[in-house]
Design a protein around this motif. Sequence first.
Motif, PDB file in Angstrom:
ATOM      1  N   LEU A  99       0.836  -1.199   0.000  1.00  0.00           N
ATOM      2  CA  LEU A  99       0.000   0.000   0.000  1.00  0.00           C
ATOM      3  C   LEU A  99       0.871   1.250   0.000  1.00  0.00           C
ATOM      4  CD1 LEU A  99      -2.684   1.529   0.289  1.00  0.00           C
ATOM      5  CD2 LEU A  99      -2.522   1.155   2.767  1.00  0.00           C
ATOM      6  N   SER A 104       0.839   3.573  -3.362  1.00  0.00           N
ATOM      7  CA  SER A 104       0.272   4.913  -3.218  1.00  0.00           C
ATOM      8  C   SER A 104       1.296   5.992  -3.538  1.00  0.00           C
ATOM      9  CB  SER A 104      -0.278   5.113  -1.798  1.00  0.00           C
ATOM     10  OG  SER A 104       0.763   5.101  -0.832  1.00  0.00           O
ATOM     11  N   LEU A 140      -5.587  -5.325  -2.482  1.00  0.00           N
ATOM     12  CA  LEU A 140      -5.660  -4.023  -1.818  1.00  0.00           C
ATOM     13  C   LEU A 140      -6.867  -3.235  -2.301  1.00  0.00           C
ATOM     14  CD1 LEU A 140      -1.916  -2.890  -1.845  1.00  0.00           C
ATOM     15  CD2 LEU A 140      -3.319  -3.280   0.193  1.00  0.00           C
ATOM     16  N   LEU A 146     -10.121  -1.951  -0.260  1.00  0.00           N
ATOM     17  CA  LEU A 146     -10.373  -0.516  -0.251  1.00  0.00           C
ATOM     18  C   LEU A 146     -11.813  -0.206  -0.647  1.00  0.00           C
ATOM     19  CD1 LEU A 146      -9.615   2.484  -0.251  1.00  0.00           C
ATOM     20  CD2 LEU A 146      -8.686   2.176  -2.554  1.00  0.00           C
ATOM     21  N   TRP A 167     -14.521   1.942   1.208  1.00  0.00           N
ATOM     22  CA  TRP A 167     -14.973   3.183   0.580  1.00  0.00           C
ATOM     23  C   TRP A 167     -16.488   3.247   0.442  1.00  0.00           C
ATOM     24  CZ3 TRP A 167     -10.747   5.106   1.599  1.00  0.00           C
ATOM     25  CH2 TRP A 167     -10.248   6.274   1.023  1.00  0.00           C
ATOM     26  N   TYR A 216      -7.211   7.514   6.081  1.00  0.00           N
ATOM     27  CA  TYR A 216      -6.719   6.541   5.093  1.00  0.00           C
ATOM     28  C   TYR A 216      -6.175   7.258   3.848  1.00  0.00           C
ATOM     29  CZ  TYR A 216      -9.607   3.414   7.932  1.00  0.00           C
ATOM     30  OH  TYR A 216     -10.177   2.714   8.979  1.00  0.00           O
ATOM     31  N   GLU A 240      -4.699   4.899   1.112  1.00  0.00           N
ATOM     32  CA  GLU A 240      -5.746   4.180   0.385  1.00  0.00           C
ATOM     33  C   GLU A 240      -6.413   5.082  -0.650  1.00  0.00           C
ATOM     34  OE1 GLU A 240      -5.339   1.979   4.299  1.00  0.00           O
ATOM     35  OE2 GLU A 240      -5.166   4.029   3.571  1.00  0.00           O
TER      36      GLU A 240
END
Length: 208
Positions: free
Chosen positions: A24, A28, A65, A69, A73, A104, A107
């Motif tokens: 992650l 990201s 992932l 997520l 979300w 987050y 994320e």
Amino acid sequence: MQEQPRRQSRIQRKNRETILTAALREFSARGFAGTTIDQIAEAAGLSKPNVLYYFQSKDAIHTELLRGLMDLWLGPLRDMRAEGDPADQILAYARRKLEMSRDYPQESRLFANEVLQGAPRLQPILGGELRELVEEKSALIALWIAEGRIAPVDPHHLLFSIWALTQHYADFEVQVRAVLGPDHDPYAEAEVFLDQLYRRMLRVQPRE
């Protein structure tokens, strides 16, 4: 008789979580194309073969992932209920989305990077589960408008605006903090601003 999958040991579960946490952070920051298994392994403190023991490929890590997520979300939108005051329900959703950007940020950036690349791993969810949920909640907002409980707005674009105005604080956090300076709490200030903005937008004007 079909063989049942074996339960993972505590160490196996810990290693999987370590890999996902490291991935992650790398995804990201670098995006999918800019991240390698070697970088994930180094960030996780594990060997490359050890990482590949748990996940067959970089794509498999990235996909897992993203699936986790999307579950996270979609939760706040699912929580929007017909019961209660419509403006309060919409503001609660906006507030929760802002909290998620604060809590987050990696994320959020992972999701943004995926969408900017055309969402190749998210298309089934975006065009399926997400679309169905947005249609359901848009219909609810349209009902509130028809009942005269909130001012007329386009339900879809209302939701899009909430996504844009809340996820901005995670995806462009460096810019936000650079502009505001160290004496500001961007999330606390944004919560006040969004409450004022949407309450004014949704308030039904008295007839003259």
